[in-house]
Write a protein that holds these residues in place. Structure first.
Motif, PDB file in Angstrom:
ATOM      1  N   THR A 179       0.844  -1.191   0.000  1.00 17.56           N
ATOM      2  CA  THR A 179       0.000   0.000   0.000  1.00 17.56           C
ATOM      3  C   THR A 179       0.878   1.239   0.000  1.00 17.56           C
ATOM      4  OG1 THR A 179      -1.799   1.147   1.154  1.00 17.56           O
ATOM      5  CG2 THR A 179      -0.128   0.090   2.533  1.00 17.56           C
ATOM      6  N   SER A 180       0.322   2.328  -0.505  1.00 19.01           N
ATOM      7  CA  SER A 180       0.997   3.623  -0.423  1.00 19.01           C
ATOM      8  C   SER A 180       0.527   4.422   0.787  1.00 19.01           C
ATOM      9  CB  SER A 180       0.741   4.429  -1.697  1.00 19.01           C
ATOM     10  OG  SER A 180      -0.654   4.652  -1.865  1.00 19.01           O
ATOM     11  N   VAL A 191      -3.241  -0.774   7.019  1.00 15.35           N
ATOM     12  CA  VAL A 191      -4.371  -1.259   6.242  1.00 15.35           C
ATOM     13  C   VAL A 191      -4.547  -2.753   6.544  1.00 15.35           C
ATOM     14  CG1 VAL A 191      -5.344  -1.563   3.943  1.00 15.35           C
ATOM     15  CG2 VAL A 191      -3.891   0.424   4.422  1.00 15.35           C
ATOM     16  N   HIS A 192      -5.758  -3.145   6.880  1.00 18.02           N
ATOM     17  CA  HIS A 192      -6.059  -4.532   7.219  1.00 18.02           C
ATOM     18  C   HIS A 192      -6.577  -5.270   5.986  1.00 18.02           C
ATOM     19  CE1 HIS A 192      -6.334  -2.248  11.043  1.00 18.02           C
ATOM     20  NE2 HIS A 192      -5.686  -3.299  11.516  1.00 18.02           N
ATOM     21  N   VAL A 193      -6.075  -6.482   5.786  1.00 16.38           N
ATOM     22  CA  VAL A 193      -6.346  -7.247   4.564  1.00 16.38           C
ATOM     23  C   VAL A 193      -6.815  -8.657   4.915  1.00 16.38           C
ATOM     24  CG1 VAL A 193      -5.373  -8.079   2.390  1.00 16.38           C
ATOM     25  CG2 VAL A 193      -4.506  -5.946   3.400  1.00 16.38           C
ATOM     26  N   ASN A 194      -7.811  -9.134   4.165  1.00 15.88           N
ATOM     27  CA  ASN A 194      -8.259 -10.524   4.241  1.00 15.88           C
ATOM     28  C   ASN A 194      -8.087 -11.175   2.871  1.00 15.88           C
ATOM     29  OD1 ASN A 194      -9.196 -10.323   6.938  1.00 15.88           O
ATOM     30  ND2 ASN A 194     -11.144  -9.476   6.225  1.00 15.88           N
ATOM     31  N   VAL A 195      -7.533 -12.373   2.834  1.00 17.89           N
ATOM     32  CA  VAL A 195      -7.371 -13.138   1.601  1.00 17.89           C
ATOM     33  C   VAL A 195      -8.036 -14.491   1.802  1.00 17.89           C
ATOM     34  CG1 VAL A 195      -5.755 -14.122  -0.057  1.00 17.89           C
ATOM     35  CG2 VAL A 195      -5.188 -11.979   1.120  1.00 17.89           C
ATOM     36  N   SER A 196      -8.959 -14.853   0.894  1.00 16.37           N
ATOM     37  CA  SER A 196      -9.688 -16.107   1.065  1.00 16.37           C
ATOM     38  C   SER A 196     -10.058 -16.692  -0.288  1.00 16.37           C
ATOM     39  CB  SER A 196     -10.958 -15.878   1.899  1.00 16.37           C
ATOM     40  OG  SER A 196     -11.843 -14.992   1.228  1.00 16.37           O
ATOM     41  N   THR A 214      -5.356 -13.283   7.273  1.00 15.81           N
ATOM     42  CA  THR A 214      -5.579 -11.888   7.654  1.00 15.81           C
ATOM     43  C   THR A 214      -4.243 -11.307   8.096  1.00 15.81           C
ATOM     44  OG1 THR A 214      -6.093 -12.435   9.952  1.00 15.81           O
ATOM     45  CG2 THR A 214      -7.928 -12.392   8.394  1.00 15.81           C
ATOM     46  N   PHE A 215      -3.988 -10.084   7.673  1.00 19.67           N
ATOM     47  CA  PHE A 215      -2.732  -9.423   8.034  1.00 19.67           C
ATOM     48  C   PHE A 215      -2.892  -7.927   7.792  1.00 19.67           C
ATOM     49  CE2 PHE A 215      -2.435 -11.312   3.788  1.00 19.67           C
ATOM     50  CZ  PHE A 215      -2.249 -10.191   3.001  1.00 19.67           C
ATOM     51  N   SER A 216      -1.880  -7.179   8.080  1.00 19.23           N
ATOM     52  CA  SER A 216      -1.900  -5.738   7.853  1.00 19.23           C
ATOM     53  C   SER A 216      -0.676  -5.334   7.034  1.00 19.23           C
ATOM     54  CB  SER A 216      -1.921  -4.965   9.174  1.00 19.23           C
ATOM     55  OG  SER A 216      -0.775  -5.268   9.944  1.00 19.23           O
ATOM     56  N   VAL A 217      -0.824  -4.255   6.274  1.00 17.38           N
ATOM     57  CA  VAL A 217       0.296  -3.679   5.530  1.00 17.38           C
ATOM     58  C   VAL A 217       0.317  -2.171   5.775  1.00 17.38           C
ATOM     59  CG1 VAL A 217       0.421  -5.404   3.702  1.00 17.38           C
ATOM     60  CG2 VAL A 217      -1.139  -3.477   3.449  1.00 17.38           C
ATOM     61  N   GLN A 228      -9.722  -8.564   0.186  1.00 18.10           N
ATOM     62  CA  GLN A 228     -10.491  -7.433   0.708  1.00 18.10           C
ATOM     63  C   GLN A 228      -9.626  -6.638   1.679  1.00 18.10           C
ATOM     64  OE1 GLN A 228     -13.504 -10.239   2.175  1.00 18.10           O
ATOM     65  NE2 GLN A 228     -15.045  -9.121   0.992  1.00 18.10           N
ATOM     66  N   ALA A 229      -9.777  -5.306   1.648  1.00 16.23           N
ATOM     67  CA  ALA A 229      -9.002  -4.440   2.532  1.00 16.23           C
ATOM     68  C   ALA A 229      -9.858  -3.266   2.971  1.00 16.23           C
ATOM     69  CB  ALA A 229      -7.748  -3.944   1.816  1.00 16.23           C
ATOM     70  N   ASP A 230      -9.484  -2.642   4.106  1.00 18.39           N
ATOM     71  CA  ASP A 230     -10.251  -1.504   4.603  1.00 18.39           C
ATOM     72  C   ASP A 230      -9.717  -0.165   4.105  1.00 18.39           C
ATOM     73  OD1 ASP A 230      -7.958  -1.304   6.104  1.00 18.39           O
ATOM     74  OD2 ASP A 230      -8.926  -1.556   8.059  1.00 18.39           O
ATOM     75  N   ASP A 231      -8.720  -0.199   3.199  1.00 17.22           N
ATOM     76  CA  ASP A 231      -8.244   1.000   2.514  1.00 17.22           C
ATOM     77  C   ASP A 231      -7.532   0.542   1.239  1.00 17.22           C
ATOM     78  OD1 ASP A 231      -7.595   3.672   1.901  1.00 17.22           O
ATOM     79  OD2 ASP A 231      -7.225   4.146   4.017  1.00 17.22           O
ATOM     80  N   GLU A 232      -7.032   1.482   0.467  1.00 17.67           N
ATOM     81  CA  GLU A 232      -6.456   1.148  -0.835  1.00 17.67           C
ATOM     82  C   GLU A 232      -5.179   0.326  -0.691  1.00 17.67           C
ATOM     83  OE1 GLU A 232      -5.894   4.694  -3.065  1.00 17.67           O
ATOM     84  OE2 GLU A 232      -8.023   5.076  -3.345  1.00 17.67           O
ATOM     85  N   ILE A 233      -5.087  -0.720  -1.512  1.00 15.02           N
ATOM     86  CA  ILE A 233      -3.901  -1.563  -1.560  1.00 15.02           C
ATOM     87  C   ILE A 233      -3.480  -1.748  -3.011  1.00 15.02           C
ATOM     88  CG2 ILE A 233      -4.304  -2.794   0.606  1.00 15.02           C
ATOM     89  CD1 ILE A 233      -5.571  -5.060  -1.045  1.00 15.02           C
ATOM     90  N   VAL A 234      -2.268  -2.259  -3.196  1.00 17.81           N
ATOM     91  CA  VAL A 234      -1.750  -2.629  -4.509  1.00 17.81           C
ATOM     92  C   VAL A 234      -1.539  -4.130  -4.499  1.00 17.81           C
ATOM     93  CG1 VAL A 234       0.091  -2.307  -6.196  1.00 17.81           C
ATOM     94  CG2 VAL A 234      -0.597  -0.397  -4.727  1.00 17.81           C
ATOM     95  N   VAL A 235      -2.073  -4.809  -5.511  1.00 14.03           N
ATOM     96  CA  VAL A 235      -2.000  -6.266  -5.572  1.00 14.03           C
ATOM     97  C   VAL A 235      -1.435  -6.677  -6.924  1.00 14.03           C
ATOM     98  CG1 VAL A 235      -3.297  -8.421  -5.481  1.00 14.03           C
ATOM     99  CG2 VAL A 235      -4.005  -6.482  -4.056  1.00 14.03           C
TER     100      VAL A 235
END
Length: 423
Positions: free
Chosen positions: A19-20, A25-30, A42-45, A74-81
């Motif tokens: 993320t910038s 930012v909290h992230v879920n991957v499923s 679940t993790f944070s960046v 899914q994330a609670d703010d903007e991320i780069v994937v």
């Protein structure tokens, strides 16, 4: 998508997330569709950090098949994937597009003649999405799905649910396959593995496609760095009938011009341009542009095929954050390729540092832009500008012996193409 396994050694596909944002930012991957995958993380960046998620090889698509192998992030703010599909000496990377930027109409792109299969894959985002695929008019083209064989100009009709995936493959060129859907979908496109140009090595190709609504009319290109005159291949695809394209450039100090007409939507032209060419491409109707690095020559020219979406100038963004994925045998040589307004080049920053004093900038003809590239270290990087309103284009290209990848590190994804050709 599908990739070739050699020596029986599968390498897990990877997802890189960063993320910038300066806050956590909290992230879920499923993934709910792959049996026994047990993928739930679940993790944070935060700015400057990158999280790596390794997928089981069961997530890789095979053949022409309708399955449910999509991964939900899914994330609670903007991320780069971005996703890495690597096997030994066969690798490419794509920037994953957010759901709110996806569309309902696409044209696919592959390289042909392909050493192995041409491919595209469709990702369902919503339940009960009706998808129609109009195959291009390619002689001998055939695609077999659920026991039925489709040929050139045939329509394939399927219904996708959330996280459903459809891969389509053919030994013949799938470029220009027209995909229309009742709800937004994601589309990947490329090749299982192929040689481009001359040489004995070959590589995987993949990009996540821009929807037709994000195609543009103006493009600038920077040649793949340090290829010693081998050149780059380009494919330009029309979104409308009777599209006229003008390419102007500076080729090793000499003016260059090329004029192209594409008579039908979905038609393309393939061009092999010099490694010295910095060009401006302008079209009277929206097009997509793909740049392919060529198979290595050897004798110090270490790189291999990769497929890069050339972003429209209208879609350049304000900043980029990315990480350099690892080579299957160590580290790549890493390059950041950029295009920026010539009056703003001195404000460009990488990891809050000015570019080197000997940085070379090349003029993009008929524009106010300049292009160039720089070698960068392994790890996470941010490219910004001292003026936060300044936009610029960026591509990450990494190369090693018989293996390369390239992808745009970000874009705006504005709906700048308002003309739809949906049937």
């Amino acid at each position: 998508m599908e990739n070739e396994v050699i020596h029986g050694n599968d390498i897990n596909p990877e997802i890189y997330i960063t993320t910038s944002k300066k806050k956590i930012v909290h992230v879920n991957v499923s993934a709910s569709g792959v049996p026994n995958s047990q993928l739930y993380k679940t993790f944070s960046v935060i700015h400057g950090q990158t999280q790596l998620v390794k997928l089981n090889i069961s997530f890789r698509l095979h053949n022409t098949e309708l399955t449910k192998k999509a991964v939900l992030i899914q994330a609670d703010d903007e991320i780069v994937v971005y996703a890495v599909n690597r096997e030994e000496k066969s690798d490419d990377v794509y920037l994953a597009l957010p759901i709110d930027a996806l569309g309902k109409e696409y044209y696919t792109a592959s390289y042909h003649p392909a050493t192995h299969y041409c491919l595209f894959a469709i990702i369902g985002v919503y339940d009960e999405t009706n998808v129609s695929i109009h195959l291009p008019q390619i002689h001998h083209l055939s695609v077999t799905l659920n026991g039925y064989t489709y040929h050139r100009s045939h329509w394939i009709n399927v219904t996708l649910d959330r996280l459903s995936t459809l891969e389509v493959r053919s030994k013949h060129d799938l470029t220009g396959s027209h995909i229309v859907s009742s709800k937004p979908i994601g589309v990947l496109s490329g090749n299982k593995k192929t040689t481009i140009g001359h040489g004995s090595t070959h590589d995987h190709l993949v990009e996540m496609l821009l929807p037709l609504s994000s195609w543009g009319n103006n493009f600038a290109t920077v040649p793949i760095p340090d290829r010693h005159g081998i050149g780059d291949m380009f494919r330009l695809i029309a979104s409308e009938d009777n599209t006229h394209i003008h390419v102007s450039g500076i080729n090793s100090g000499k003016p260059f011009q090329d004029h192209i007409k594409l008579s039908k939507a979905g038609h393309y032209v393939q061009k092999h341009y010099s490694s010295g060419l910095y060009s401006h491409i302008i079209a009277d109707k929206a097009i997509s542009v793909f740049q392919f690095s060529l198979t290595q020559k050897g004798h110090g020219d270490y790189a291999d095929p990769s497929m890069i979406t050339v972003i429209p100038i209208e879609q350049y963004a304000f900043e980029y954050t990315f990480t350099t994925p690892e080579y299957s045998h160590g580290n790549y040589s890493n390059y950041f390729m950029f295009i920026i307004d010539s009056s703003q080049k001195n404000g460009l920053r990488i990891d809050n540092r000015s570019l080197a004093g000997d940085q070379v900038y090349h003029k993009i003809p008929e524009t106010h832009l300049v292009g160039g590239y720089m070698k960068i270290s392994v790890g996470t990087h941010s490219v910004t500008h001292t003026d936060p309103t300044t936009v610029f284009g960026g591509i990450l290209f990494d190369k090693a012996n018989a293996e390369s990848y390239g992808f745009p590190v970000g874009l705006l994804l504005k709906p700048i193409n308002t003309v739809s050709t949906c049937i």
